[in-house]
Design a protein around this motif. Structure first.
Motif, PDB file in Angstrom:
ATOM      1  N   PRO A 493       0.832  -1.210   0.000  1.00 34.28           N
ATOM      2  CA  PRO A 493       0.000   0.000   0.000  1.00 34.28           C
ATOM      3  C   PRO A 493       0.861   1.252   0.000  1.00 34.28           C
ATOM      4  CG  PRO A 493      -0.743  -1.571   1.661  1.00 34.28           C
ATOM      5  CD  PRO A 493       0.576  -2.062   1.165  1.00 34.28           C
ATOM      6  N   ARG A 494       0.373   2.328  -0.590  1.00 30.11           N
ATOM      7  CA  ARG A 494       1.098   3.587  -0.632  1.00 30.11           C
ATOM      8  C   ARG A 494       0.917   4.323   0.690  1.00 30.11           C
ATOM      9  NH1 ARG A 494       2.715   4.929  -5.653  1.00 30.11           N
ATOM     10  NH2 ARG A 494       2.927   7.113  -5.083  1.00 30.11           N
ATOM     11  N   PRO A 495       1.932   5.101   1.102  1.00 38.23           N
ATOM     12  CA  PRO A 495       1.815   5.830   2.374  1.00 38.23           C
ATOM     13  C   PRO A 495       0.666   6.836   2.366  1.00 38.23           C
ATOM     14  CG  PRO A 495       4.086   5.805   1.578  1.00 38.23           C
ATOM     15  CD  PRO A 495       3.239   5.292   0.466  1.00 38.23           C
ATOM     16  N   GLY A 496       0.043   7.020   3.549  1.00 37.61           N
ATOM     17  CA  GLY A 496      -0.984   8.042   3.704  1.00 37.61           C
ATOM     18  C   GLY A 496      -0.350   9.351   4.169  1.00 37.61           C
ATOM     19  N   SER A 497      -1.190  10.324   4.514  1.00 42.72           N
ATOM     20  CA  SER A 497      -0.695  11.615   4.984  1.00 42.72           C
ATOM     21  C   SER A 497      -0.922  11.738   6.489  1.00 42.72           C
ATOM     22  CB  SER A 497      -1.400  12.765   4.252  1.00 42.72           C
ATOM     23  OG  SER A 497      -2.801  12.696   4.446  1.00 42.72           O
ATOM     24  N   LEU A 498      -0.120  12.602   7.119  1.00 43.25           N
ATOM     25  CA  LEU A 498      -0.198  12.790   8.557  1.00 43.25           C
ATOM     26  C   LEU A 498       0.071  14.248   8.880  1.00 43.25           C
ATOM     27  CD1 LEU A 498      -0.355  11.461  11.416  1.00 43.25           C
ATOM     28  CD2 LEU A 498       2.128  11.207  11.286  1.00 43.25           C
ATOM     29  N   LEU A 499      -0.756  14.851   9.732  1.00 43.46           N
ATOM     30  CA  LEU A 499      -0.574  16.234  10.151  1.00 43.46           C
ATOM     31  C   LEU A 499       0.205  16.270  11.454  1.00 43.46           C
ATOM     32  CD1 LEU A 499      -4.133  17.734   9.457  1.00 43.46           C
ATOM     33  CD2 LEU A 499      -2.060  17.977   8.072  1.00 43.46           C
ATOM     34  N   THR A 507      -5.431   1.150  12.541  1.00 48.38           N
ATOM     35  CA  THR A 507      -5.496  -0.264  12.903  1.00 48.38           C
ATOM     36  C   THR A 507      -4.589  -1.063  11.968  1.00 48.38           C
ATOM     37  OG1 THR A 507      -7.793  -0.033  13.642  1.00 48.38           O
ATOM     38  CG2 THR A 507      -6.990  -2.262  13.206  1.00 48.38           C
ATOM     39  N   LEU A 508      -3.677  -1.837  12.541  1.00 50.00           N
ATOM     40  CA  LEU A 508      -2.871  -2.750  11.750  1.00 50.00           C
ATOM     41  C   LEU A 508      -3.696  -3.980  11.414  1.00 50.00           C
ATOM     42  CD1 LEU A 508       0.606  -2.606  13.565  1.00 50.00           C
ATOM     43  CD2 LEU A 508      -0.106  -1.413  11.486  1.00 50.00           C
ATOM     44  N   THR A 509      -3.749  -4.306  10.136  1.00 48.41           N
ATOM     45  CA  THR A 509      -4.517  -5.457   9.675  1.00 48.41           C
ATOM     46  C   THR A 509      -3.654  -6.323   8.761  1.00 48.41           C
ATOM     47  OG1 THR A 509      -5.365  -4.423   7.650  1.00 48.41           O
ATOM     48  CG2 THR A 509      -6.571  -3.984   9.703  1.00 48.41           C
ATOM     49  N   GLU A 510      -4.203  -7.466   8.390  1.00 54.21           N
ATOM     50  CA  GLU A 510      -3.466  -8.394   7.532  1.00 54.21           C
ATOM     51  C   GLU A 510      -3.326  -7.878   6.108  1.00 54.21           C
ATOM     52  OE1 GLU A 510      -5.151 -12.252   7.719  1.00 54.21           O
ATOM     53  OE2 GLU A 510      -4.969 -12.424   9.897  1.00 54.21           O
ATOM     54  N   THR A 511      -4.065  -6.824   5.744  1.00 56.86           N
ATOM     55  CA  THR A 511      -3.948  -6.263   4.397  1.00 56.86           C
ATOM     56  C   THR A 511      -2.923  -5.142   4.334  1.00 56.86           C
ATOM     57  OG1 THR A 511      -5.746  -4.685   4.803  1.00 56.86           O
ATOM     58  CG2 THR A 511      -6.349  -6.838   3.907  1.00 56.86           C
ATOM     59  N   ASP A 512      -2.312  -4.791   5.463  1.00 58.20           N
ATOM     60  CA  ASP A 512      -1.348  -3.695   5.490  1.00 58.20           C
ATOM     61  C   ASP A 512      -0.023  -4.086   4.844  1.00 58.20           C
ATOM     62  OD1 ASP A 512      -2.953  -1.801   6.700  1.00 58.20           O
ATOM     63  OD2 ASP A 512      -2.417  -2.415   8.725  1.00 58.20           O
ATOM     64  N   ALA A 513       0.836  -3.093   4.692  1.00 58.44           N
ATOM     65  CA  ALA A 513       2.180  -3.330   4.183  1.00 58.44           C
ATOM     66  C   ALA A 513       2.945  -4.223   5.162  1.00 58.44           C
ATOM     67  CB  ALA A 513       2.907  -2.004   3.990  1.00 58.44           C
ATOM     68  N   THR A 514       3.962  -4.923   4.655  1.00 60.33           N
ATOM     69  CA  THR A 514       4.774  -5.800   5.496  1.00 60.33           C
ATOM     70  C   THR A 514       6.234  -5.385   5.404  1.00 60.33           C
ATOM     71  OG1 THR A 514       4.832  -7.384   3.653  1.00 60.33           O
ATOM     72  CG2 THR A 514       3.290  -7.818   5.437  1.00 60.33           C
ATOM     73  N   ALA A 515       6.919  -5.426   6.549  1.00 59.19           N
ATOM     74  CA  ALA A 515       8.340  -5.119   6.616  1.00 59.19           C
ATOM     75  C   ALA A 515       9.145  -6.343   6.201  1.00 59.19           C
ATOM     76  CB  ALA A 515       8.705  -4.684   8.027  1.00 59.19           C
ATOM     77  N   ASP A 516      10.499  -6.220   6.222  1.00 56.07           N
ATOM     78  CA  ASP A 516      11.352  -7.338   5.813  1.00 56.07           C
ATOM     79  C   ASP A 516      11.146  -8.571   6.676  1.00 56.07           C
ATOM     80  OD1 ASP A 516      12.418  -5.818   3.803  1.00 56.07           O
ATOM     81  OD2 ASP A 516      14.184  -5.201   4.945  1.00 56.07           O
ATOM     82  N   ARG A 525       3.358   9.821   5.068  1.00 55.91           N
ATOM     83  CA  ARG A 525       4.294  10.735   4.448  1.00 55.91           C
ATOM     84  C   ARG A 525       4.174  12.115   5.099  1.00 55.91           C
ATOM     85  NH1 ARG A 525       7.954   8.736   1.164  1.00 55.91           N
ATOM     86  NH2 ARG A 525       6.413   7.801  -0.231  1.00 55.91           N
ATOM     87  N   VAL A 526       5.343  12.661   5.535  1.00 51.79           N
ATOM     88  CA  VAL A 526       5.363  13.962   6.207  1.00 51.79           C
ATOM     89  C   VAL A 526       6.562  14.760   5.692  1.00 51.79           C
ATOM     90  CG1 VAL A 526       5.321  15.155   8.429  1.00 51.79           C
ATOM     91  CG2 VAL A 526       4.480  12.817   8.272  1.00 51.79           C
ATOM     92  N   ALA A 527       6.377  16.085   5.495  1.00 53.17           N
ATOM     93  CA  ALA A 527       7.455  16.966   5.054  1.00 53.17           C
ATOM     94  C   ALA A 527       8.046  17.697   6.257  1.00 53.17           C
ATOM     95  CB  ALA A 527       6.951  17.964   4.025  1.00 53.17           C
ATOM     96  N   GLU A 586       9.133   9.341   5.511  1.00 57.76           N
ATOM     97  CA  GLU A 586       8.098   8.336   5.757  1.00 57.76           C
ATOM     98  C   GLU A 586       8.185   7.862   7.196  1.00 57.76           C
ATOM     99  OE1 GLU A 586       7.336   3.819   4.268  1.00 57.76           O
ATOM    100  OE2 GLU A 586       7.458   5.339   2.667  1.00 57.76           O
ATOM    101  N   ILE A 587       7.074   7.925   7.894  1.00 58.68           N
ATOM    102  CA  ILE A 587       6.982   7.407   9.257  1.00 58.68           C
ATOM    103  C   ILE A 587       6.185   6.101   9.205  1.00 58.68           C
ATOM    104  CG2 ILE A 587       6.113   7.800  11.594  1.00 58.68           C
ATOM    105  CD1 ILE A 587       6.500  10.773  11.142  1.00 58.68           C
ATOM    106  N   ARG A 588       6.765   5.056   9.770  1.00 57.57           N
ATOM    107  CA  ARG A 588       6.089   3.757   9.779  1.00 57.57           C
ATOM    108  C   ARG A 588       5.655   3.418  11.193  1.00 57.57           C
ATOM    109  NH1 ARG A 588       9.514  -0.224   5.636  1.00 57.57           N
ATOM    110  NH2 ARG A 588       9.010   0.947   3.718  1.00 57.57           N
ATOM    111  N   ALA A 589       4.371   3.155  11.356  1.00 58.82           N
ATOM    112  CA  ALA A 589       3.811   2.688  12.616  1.00 58.82           C
ATOM    113  C   ALA A 589       3.560   1.193  12.468  1.00 58.82           C
ATOM    114  CB  ALA A 589       2.508   3.423  12.928  1.00 58.82           C
TER     115      ALA A 589
END
Length: 608
Positions: A493-499, A507-516, A525-527, A586-589
């Motif tokens: 999945p592509r990163p979302g935005s965060l203020l 919520t972390l689910t089984e459809t989320d991105a997976t790490a190594d 994604r945050v600037a 990119e911030i990963r939770a």
């Protein structure tokens, strides 16, 4: 890593503690020096004997890299792991810097990817401050023109900094020798100035292809003795070098006729032999007492050789009829010191099994030579399909004597797959590996479905092509029915935005991105501006929180610039981090452990 520990001020109630077993690696590039600390809270080895920090290095093929680890607090040790393979290091070093207990490891990358550099003490959970430097070394000096050496000749030489250089930075001298097919050579390399290593091989495509090596020969202290059997007639290249890349000085190289191999007794496939290693036995290539057994086999026949002993640490080696080594094993047997070789015979003819000890120890042993089921071509398995299978006695077995079924999967680079295996008869286990040549595991899962003993394997395919999925029991005794389901989870999945300043609830689910490590995460994604000081917190009652901040590097890999697992509490994360430059980050939770899912709260705020 150095951590700041505080009392938990949770947005949610505390969750139960989980021991630190892994952390997101910190990105490290050539030319950088980092200050770190091995401390409580760092990752711990699987056997619980030492802590470590990991650094990711994005590299291209042919880069010659050098890492130096210095510490006044502990005996430094460095390990390097190749892309997508954390099973065994491709290079390691203890005291290679030649300055007390500091480490220097040199390695040359063979492909594009993310390499892992592990900084740790040689042993023990104690740690302290350290300095780690990564540099890119210049191109190697031209290979020296090899001299010539004859059987029975003794050569006096000297290793110097002007000599040719191996991939790990050690100086070497080279010598050509001609040998006939099956001829046995003994090469001795002695020195009072350095720890000698002798290597023998051939040049192939401009690169040295090593066929055999020795560091410490039997009864020779640190000096080297290599007994080598030429697989065919022709010229071979001997390299005289040092174990330590800094080793230099005078040496003596002697080439003589090798000792005759141990005479082979006949044995039939299916037989069991009770034997004993004694001082009167013949000698192996390394000069240790050995018994040899000759058997006949046919092309494609799969054999398993077991050697067990109550007295010695066993060692097995398999040769063809010309005494050219085909395979060897030390401790793959049912206990830690027993040996097991599983091998598919490449041609019809005679083979020789050599049974000996790992050391010079003597004693009784049992040798079993058996035929086992040949490996079958894996059956095609399509995405979206569910099949019913059965593990039985006639299925092929792996090195741990577990029967398995194999399936072929075809996919694309970056494709996320999920395999589910369920059984009411045994504890399931899933393994995925390459389809070309011998099976090499890329990932595995035991109880990832978190429903008793059923398995769920999540994996991101590293490249286009075919892969083999093995369905098997966790233990050798497991037999019975199972179901296997293959799911295409699509691209990451592509990163979302965060203020900044606003709490994000997800919520972390089984459809989320997976790490190594196949754990789930959500990306934001945050600037930021250069020098922005950030406080990032993540809390959850359902998952052991893990924060990582970074950006995508030139090779497309995620470069971790900062991470934290449990600085807010045992299961809540807090990261204080300063942006090194203007740009998008990119911030990963995520979850600390594979398979964890559930709600979380993520908060990012700027600090003065």
């Amino acid at each position: 890593m150095r951590r700041e520990l505080t009392l938990a001020v949770g947005l949610l109630a505390l969750a139960s503690a989980v021991p630190a077993l892994a952390q997101a690696p910190v990105s490290l590039s050539a030319g950088r020096t980092v200050q770190g600390q091995i401390a409580v809270g760092d990752a711990i080895s699987a056997d619980g004997t030492w802590r470590f920090d990991d650094y990711s290095i994005v590299a291209r093929p042919g880069q010659r890299l050098e890492a130096v680890l210095r510490s006044g607090a502990f005996d430094a040790y460095l390990e390097v792991y190749g892309p997508d393979d954390m099973r065994a290091p491709i290079a390691s070093d203890d005291d290679g810097l030649g300055e007390g207990t500091d480490s220097r490891v040199r390695f040359t990358t063979d492909r594009t990817g993310v390499y892992m550099l592990r900084a740790r003490p040689l042993s023990g959970l104690e740690g302290g401050d350290y300095t780690l430097t990564l540099t890119e070394r210049p191109q190697a000096r031209p290979a020296p023109r090899p001299g010539r050496v004859r059987l029975g000749q003794s050569v006096q030489g000297r290793l110097a900094s002007s000599d040719g250089e191996t991939d790990d930075g050690a100086a070497y001298d080279a010598f050509l020798i001609r040998a006939g097919a099956g001829e046995r050579l003994a090469v001795d390399l002695t020195s009072d100035a350095f720890d000698p290593v002798v290597r023998i091989g051939r040049m192939s495509g401009g690169a040295f292809e090593e066929l055999a090596m020795n560091d410490d020969g039997p009864d020779m202290g640190l000096n080297a003795r290599l007994v080598f059997t030429a697989p065919d007639a022709g010229e071979y290249l001997i390299r005289a070098t040092a174990l330590d890349a800094s080793g230099e000085g005078a040496y003596t190289l002697v080439v003589t006729e090798g000792p005759p191999p141990a005479s082979a007794q006949p044995i039939e496939i299916g037989a069991t032999v009770q034997g004993e290693l004694t001082p009167e036995d013949g000698k192996s290539e390394n000069g240790r007492p050995a018994d040899a057994y000759r058997f006949s086999g046919r092309e494609g026949q799969r054999v398993r050789i077991d050697m067990t002993s109550p007295d010695i640490d066993t060692y097995l080696q398999l040769f063809d009829e010309n005494r050219v080594s085909l395979a060897e094993d030390d401790d793959s047997g049912p206990t830690g010191t027993d040996s097991r070789l599983t091998f598919t015979l490449p041609r019809t003819g005679s083979y020789v099994v050599e049974a000996r000890g790992f050391s010079d120890a003597l004693g009784t042993y049992s040798l079993v030579l058996a035929e086992i089921e040949p490996e079958q071509p894996p059956a095609a398995l399509a995405f979206g399909s569910t099949l019913q299978g059965e593990i039985g006695e006639t299925d092929p077995t792996d090195s741990e004597d577990r029967n398995y079924d194999a399936y072929m999967i075809t996919g694309q680079a970056g494709q996320r797959i999920q395999a589910l295996m369920r059984s009411g008869d045994f504890d399931t286990f899933l393994r995925i590996g390459r389809s070309d040549g011998d099976f090499v595991e890329l990932a595995s899962d035991d109880d990832g479905l978190r429903e008793g003993t059923d398995s769920r394997l999540n994996f991101t395919l590293p490249e286009d092509g075919d892969y083999v999925l093995r369905a098997l029991p966790l233990g050798a005794e497991g037999k019975g029915l199972y179901s296997l389901e293959l799911i295409d989870r699509g691209p990451q999945p592509r990163p979302g935005s965060l203020l900044v300043g606003v709490t994000a609830r997800g919520t972390l689910t089984e459809t989320d991105a997976t790490a190594d490590d196949n754990s789930f995460y959500d990306a934001y994604r945050v600037a930021f501006k250069e020098g922005d000081k950030l406080l990032i917190t993540m809390v959850s009652n359902d998952v052991d929180s893990l924060i990582a901040v970074g950006r995508t590097g030139e090779e497309g890999a995620f470069e971790v610039l900062g991470s934290d697992d449990d600085s807010l509490s045992d299961t809540h994360a807090k990261l204080e981090w300063t942006a090194p430059a203007d740009g998008s980050y990119e911030i990963r939770a995520g979850a600390f452990q594979q398979g964890q899912t559930g709600p979380y709260a993520l908060h990012v705020e700027k600090q003065p």
